[in-house]
Each structure stands twice: as C-alpha cells, then as structure tokens.
Design a protein around this motif. Structure first.
Motif, PDB file in Angstrom:
ATOM      1  N   ILE A 157       0.838  -1.206   0.000  1.00 15.96           N
ATOM      2  CA  ILE A 157       0.000   0.000   0.000  1.00 15.96           C
ATOM      3  C   ILE A 157       0.867   1.249   0.000  1.00 15.96           C
ATOM      4  CG2 ILE A 157      -1.638   1.348   1.376  1.00 15.96           C
ATOM      5  CD1 ILE A 157      -2.909  -1.301   2.243  1.00 15.96           C
ATOM      6  N   THR A 158       1.933   1.240   0.810  1.00 13.22           N
ATOM      7  CA  THR A 158       2.817   2.397   0.886  1.00 13.22           C
ATOM      8  C   THR A 158       3.500   2.659  -0.450  1.00 13.22           C
ATOM      9  OG1 THR A 158       3.237   2.092   3.237  1.00 13.22           O
ATOM     10  CG2 THR A 158       4.868   3.330   2.002  1.00 13.22           C
ATOM     11  N   VAL A 159       4.096   1.619  -1.027  1.00 18.52           N
ATOM     12  CA  VAL A 159       4.818   1.788  -2.288  1.00 18.52           C
ATOM     13  C   VAL A 159       3.863   2.213  -3.399  1.00 18.52           C
ATOM     14  CG1 VAL A 159       6.173   0.590  -4.047  1.00 18.52           C
ATOM     15  CG2 VAL A 159       6.638   0.185  -1.623  1.00 18.52           C
ATOM     16  N   ALA A 160       2.701   1.559  -3.460  1.00 19.30           N
ATOM     17  CA  ALA A 160       1.742   1.904  -4.498  1.00 19.30           C
ATOM     18  C   ALA A 160       1.203   3.322  -4.309  1.00 19.30           C
ATOM     19  CB  ALA A 160       0.589   0.900  -4.501  1.00 19.30           C
ATOM     20  N   SER A 161       0.956   3.724  -3.067  1.00 19.03           N
ATOM     21  CA  SER A 161       0.443   5.072  -2.810  1.00 19.03           C
ATOM     22  C   SER A 161       1.473   6.132  -3.190  1.00 19.03           C
ATOM     23  CB  SER A 161       0.057   5.216  -1.342  1.00 19.03           C
ATOM     24  OG  SER A 161      -1.049   4.402  -1.024  1.00 19.03           O
ATOM     25  N   ARG A 162       2.726   5.862  -2.875  1.00 19.95           N
ATOM     26  CA  ARG A 162       3.770   6.816  -3.255  1.00 19.95           C
ATOM     27  C   ARG A 162       3.864   6.939  -4.770  1.00 19.95           C
ATOM     28  NH1 ARG A 162       8.426   5.188   1.197  1.00 19.95           N
ATOM     29  NH2 ARG A 162       7.605   6.480   2.888  1.00 19.95           N
ATOM     30  N   ARG A 163       3.747   5.783  -5.455  1.00 21.59           N
ATOM     31  CA  ARG A 163       3.784   5.837  -6.910  1.00 21.59           C
ATOM     32  C   ARG A 163       2.566   6.561  -7.450  1.00 21.59           C
ATOM     33  NH1 ARG A 163       6.007   7.247 -11.145  1.00 21.59           N
ATOM     34  NH2 ARG A 163       5.513   6.055 -13.043  1.00 21.59           N
ATOM     35  N   ARG A 164       1.407   6.345  -6.811  1.00 18.99           N
ATOM     36  CA  ARG A 164       0.186   7.052  -7.233  1.00 18.99           C
ATOM     37  C   ARG A 164       0.350   8.555  -7.061  1.00 18.99           C
ATOM     38  NH1 ARG A 164      -2.741   9.878  -8.793  1.00 18.99           N
ATOM     39  NH2 ARG A 164      -5.007  10.046  -8.708  1.00 18.99           N
TER      40      ARG A 164
END
Length: 400
Positions: A57-64
C-alpha cells in the motif's frame, strides 16, 4: 506459500485500499502493478516484510502520488496529497473489498472480453504479459484492451462502492459469468497447441473460492465453485503423456483428484439443500453425477438427462441443448439423439462440437462412413490442436 501466490492474494486488497483513498481506478491500478513488480524483485532478495500488505500500500500510494504530481493539470492539488508513513507501517484497512472490486471490473459498460481481462489484472494480480499469454493475444492488444476498459469505467463515473441492492444481483451474475468463462478457457482452451491452460483455470478457482468466502450462503456462488472443483478434478486424466486428449468415458478415474471431488460434492449438496436452485448448481450436480460413477458404464444418465432438462428451462442456450441431446441419446438410444439433431440450434450450425456429437451418435448407431465424414468435418472446424488430433484419430479408424 510462494511470493507469487502471496502477491496475487494481496493484489485486490491493496488496489481496493488505494481506490478507496485516492479514487481514479486507472491510475491506482497502474500504481499497484508497479508495486507488485517491485515486490517480486525485492522480496525474494531481501525477505518478505513484516507487514506485506502495508508495504505494498505504501509503495503503491507513493507511486500514485508521483503520477498525480507529474500531471500538470493537477499540480495545484499537490498540497492535499496524502503523506503516508514509512514503508511497513502504512495502515492496512481491515475491510475486504474484493467483491466491490470484482463488481467494478465487471461493470456493465464493458464488453465481456474486457471484463475478463480487467478481472485477471486487477483482482487476479496477473501482469499484462501473463494475461496476453494465457488468452493467446499479442501483449499490445491486451494492453490496449485493459486501457480502454479502465477508461470506460472512468467515463461512466462509477464510484468505488457496492452498487445499490436493485443492481447487485445482476452485477454479481456478471462476475460469476466472467469467472466461469475464465475457468472454461483454462480447462479446455478454445485454440492453440494445449488442451489446458492451467494458469487460467487455477486462477478462476482461486478467485471463486475468495468470492465464496465473502458470500458463503449464495447458492450460485457455491454452485460455481463446486462446478469448477468437480470439473477440474478430472484434469490429471484428460491427456496422455504426449498431450493427446482422453475423452471422459476412457479416462483412468483413479487419477481424478479425490479431494476436489469430495469438496465439490459437499458444496453442491449443501447449496441444493439450502438455496434456490440456479444454473451453476445444476451444472455442478451434473458434474457430481459423472464424478461419482465408478466407471463410464455406471453413469446415471437418466439423472443427468433430468438435470439437463431442468437446466434448459432455467438457462436455455445452444450448448446446453446439445448436451441435453447427448444425454437423451444415452438414455433412449443413438437414433433418438440423431432425430433430435435433425433440427439443431441455429447458433451451432458451424460449431465443431455439433459435428463431433453427430459423428459419435452415428458411430454408435452403426453408420460408420457417415460418422467418419462428420469426425473429419469437426476436426476441420476446431481451433484446438489436441481436439483436432483426437477427432482425426476417430475418423481414421472408420471406413469411408
């Protein structure tokens, strides 16, 4: 559990967390795919983090957020972007929104083919390349299909929430249909060199099992899971070592998956006793009758015929009609089946299965030259190489 299995299980939950927080299904799905790829590279090397879902979730949110900030039209909204905590400590919502995500992927604005592709990518966690290989289409074509599907959902204004109760049954029916199509394409590939595409049938079972965990009392969800298990149980005996097709009547039943048959039989028995009868339950019941027979001769064809007659009433289709005719012939003789085939469903006029069934009944009825001609015609019409080889072998055994 392998890293791949873990990531596929987490993918829909991570995506639902992002869509709930950020909106914009398209960008969130891209961000989650990048996070999954990063995990596939890092976790085998560095170890699985203590909170794998939170890490994703953290990695995907940062990429988002990076994608958001790169969009000049949204630059003014940067200050409101959520600032997430360091990797491993991101909050992981307890709610499982897999059903909501499935319903969104099967949005009525999409074609069935797009629903299948988007479900495999967003809920199944498969990459575009994996889906393209499984569906035997070029990767760029599949990528365009998925992109158009996400754009269509965005244009429809669909929100990430369960549809109103009045729409829910119809939308769930679409989800079950998509999972059914995915399983069938995996169990008997419509084209190509292999009879099975195990990655598709296994994924369909996994997704349906997850849906059953969310809706355990839904009779049709239970029926579909039972149908998949009871059908897939025969897969080990469906081909020889060289990949040649082995028809049901000739299969070595000791090679069938007994555990899958036991589970599938228990599921369908419970569903038929506790829920309104539906088409997937009836198909599962038919599969159970086949699986319970000690050998082909012991098959209770009268029971199967009765089930097909009821199924044809509830959910008529050309293929169900053809299967009902086969069952009728097994009960009343091949001549009776051939009489019914004199006026086949128009939708099956060019289908290889119609010629294969007619050939089989002609062979049973003793008209061997005519049976050979229809086996040859069926072989010409099928796109499956194992089926073509099998049908040609049937033809060559018979006189002209």
């Amino acid at each position: 559990m392998t890293t791949e299995d873990l990531l596929r299980g987490l993918a829909p939950r991570v995506l639902t967390a992002l869509v709930r927080h950020h909106g914009d299904f398209d960008a969130c799905e891209d961000a989650v795919q990048e996070a999954l790829l990063a995990a596939a590279v890092q976790w085998p090397r560095d170890g699985v983090p203590a909170n794998p879902k939170g890490w994703l979730i953290t990695v995907a949110s940062r990429r988002r957020i990076e994608l958001w900030r790169s969009d000049a039209a949204r630059r003014r909204r940067e200050e409101t972007a959520a600032v997430l905590e360091p990797a491993g400590s991101a909050p992981a919502p307890a709610a499982d929104d897999t059903l909501t995500l499935l319903l969104l992927c099967c949005h009525p604005s999409l074609t069935t083919v797009s629903q299948v592709a988007l479900t495999l990518r967003a809920v199944g966690g498969l990459t575009t390349a994996e889906i393209a290989r499984a569906l035997l289409v070029p990767e760029p074509t599949l990528a365009q299909r998925v992109s158009r599907a996400k754009a269509s959902i965005k244009a429809s204004g669909a929100a990430f929430r369960l549809p109103p109760p009045a729409e829910r049954a119809e939308r769930l029916a679409a989800v079950l249909h998509v999972l059914y199509l995915i399983f069938n394409e995996g169990y008997t590939a419509s084209s190509g060199p292999a009879l099975n595409r195990v990655e598709l049938s296994a994924e369909a079972i996994r997704l349906t099992r997850g849906l059953h965990a969310l809706l355990p009392e839904d009779g049709e969800v239970t029926g579909l899971l039972a149908l998949m298990l009871l059908t897939d149980a025969r897969r080990p005996a469906r081909t020889r070592a060289d990949g040649a097709l082995v028809p049901l009547a000739d299969q070595d039943r000791t090679r069938w998956n007994a555990a899958a048959i036991t589970e599938g039989t228990a599921l369908i028995t419970h569903a038929l006793a506790t829920a309104p009868i539906g088409p997937y339950q009836l198909q599962a019941a038919i599969a159970a009758v086949h699986d319970e027979a000690a050998d082909a001769a012991a098959t209770d064809w009268r029971q199967i015929l009765g089930l097909y007659e009821l199924l044809e009433t509830l959910a008529p289709s050309p293929m169900i009609t053809l299967n009902r005719i086969v069952a009728h012939a097994m009960v009343h003789g091949p001549r009776a089946g051939l009489d019914l085939l004199a006026a086949p469903p128009p939708a099956l006029a060019g289908h290889h299965r119609l010629h294969a069934v007619r050939a089989h009944l002609l062979e049973l009825n003793g008209d061997l030259p005519a049976a050979r001609a229809h086996y040859e015609e069926a072989a010409r019409r099928t796109l499956s190489l194992p089926e073509r080889r099998y049908l040609k072998s049937k033809a060559t055994r018979l006189p002209t």
